[in-house]
Design a protein around this motif. Sequence first.
Motif: not given
Length: 173
Positions: A30-50
């Motif tokens: 149904k849905i397909w990717q035509r070229g490379p999927l470029e992704v950049r960013g960051s992941a972090e654990l939020l303070n005081n959120t369990l």
Amino acid sequence: MFFAVQELEHHKIHFDTAYQPGEIPFVEGKIWQRGPLEVRGSAELLNNTLGEIRVRGHLKVQMEAECDRCLETAAFPLDAPFDLFYRPADTAPVHEETRIDAGESEIAFYEGLGLELADVIREFVLLELPMQTVCSEACKGICAVCGQNLNKGDCHCEQKPVDDRWAALRNLK
């Protein structure tokens, strides 16, 4: 790329990667990717959120799907920022009605010891695609009688009334 909660407790994780077509499974056929999927960013654990993880960044990809009107291929370029929040699944309310505010409706859940970037990206791409996939707003679709793509030319089918059982009611005043 896996974001382990244990590692996120010590530092933020930055990412800059590309996924080739087929690496992230979207809706099969149904849905397909035509070229490379470029992704950049960051992941972090939020303070005081369990254990709440925040993943933010930017992605760019060319997606394709079948047009809902004419069944030809329709292209959907995505070039968008994202800012997503994930909580551990064991903090989710179970078997009870819970009132949530507008801010909590944007939070997803993860199970286990962390979060997989490919799962985050897959979810975001699927939510960014339009509800109705059309090749263009002016798409005419296909003929209900012969199946001719009306964007490529008119057909000469006779359009018959769909249901004549109610025709007598048209004469009532």
